[in-house]
Design an enzyme around this catalytic site. Structure first.
Site, PDB file in Angstrom:
ATOM      1  N   LYS A  51      -9.178   0.674  -4.728  1.00 25.05           N
ATOM      2  CA  LYS A  51      -9.072  -0.644  -4.096  1.00 25.05           C
ATOM      3  C   LYS A  51     -10.459  -1.264  -4.147  1.00 25.05           C
ATOM      4  CE  LYS A  51      -7.399  -3.335  -0.300  1.00 25.05           C
ATOM      5  NZ  LYS A  51      -6.127  -3.585   0.329  1.00 25.05           N
ATOM      6  N   THR A  72       0.828  -1.205   0.000  1.00 28.68           N
ATOM      7  CA  THR A  72       0.000   0.000   0.000  1.00 28.68           C
ATOM      8  C   THR A  72       0.862   1.255   0.000  1.00 28.68           C
ATOM      9  OG1 THR A  72      -1.755  -1.199   1.152  1.00 28.68           O
ATOM     10  CG2 THR A  72      -1.884   1.195   1.183  1.00 28.68           C
TER      11      THR A  72
END
Length: 205
Positions: free
Chosen positions: A32, A16
């Site tokens: 996402k 991330t």
């Protein structure tokens, strides 16, 4: 439109953070598809905070921090992978998966199956710690078996040049660069480290 799918060899490896750096560097939109776990800062919130770029809402927001199929079942929900279609945006798009390639979306479908359907370049994030050769080579093999377009490997962690070269050689892939662990994770620090680690040309498709 340039689209990159960011995945990892495992969970908790810095995927991330890399996604935030890539989103910032490309001035991209971030998405996402499924967020499992809402008690702490979500990946979308994290990327938005560090990159300052547009973040699209997740298709599924699930409370339990677990594999998406288990988190969905705990809420009596089902994730339809066919409904997970890439959003139409202006400019580059960065899409982040959950955990590794073999994480189930539901009882019939893995993330790698969704990636294969999307047919967009995949960046594989790999930590430089012990065990990374095995995990990374297996992931590269899985991606190619699924006919995914492997753009290259982004390493995360301390320098391990021999290990990294071994992966590049056996995996017949491109080393995109290596993002070090940052003692202070701020937007400015990430932008500087990412620019040093990854030449802009490695993200040309």
């Amino acid at each position: 439109m340039t689209t990159f799918i960011v995945t990892g060899t495992d969970t908790g490896i810095g995927k991330t953070v890399f996604s935030a750096g890539l989103t910032q560097a490309l001035q991209a939109t971030y998405w996402k598809p499924v967020q499992a776990g809402l008690e702490e800062e979500t990946d979308s919130e994290f990327v938005g905070r560090l990159s300052g770029q547009t973040v699209l809402p997740e298709a599924h927001r699930l409370n339990m921090p677990a594999s998406p199929h288990l988190s969905a079942e705990a809420e009596g929900a089902t994730i339809d992978p066919n409904a997970l279609t890439l959003p139409d945006v202006t400019g580059p798009l960065v899409v982040e998966g959950a955990g590794g390639l073999m994480v189930p979306v539901n009882r019939q479908t893995l993330y790698i199956d969704v990636f294969a359907r999307w047919q967009k370049p995949v960046i594989l994030c790999a930590r430089t710690q012990l065990g990374t050769i095995n995990h990374t080579l297996l992931s590269l093999q899985a991606l190619r078996t699924a006919s995914c377009d492997v753009h290259g490997v982004a390493f995360i962690g301390d320098p391990e040049p021999e290990v990294e070269q071994t992966i590049v050689d056996f995996g017949q892939t491109r080393r995109l660069g290596r993002l070090p662990m940052l003692p202070e994770l701020t937007s400015a620090a990430l932008q500087t480290a990412f620019a040093r680690a990854f030449p802009s040309e490695v993200f040309h498709v």
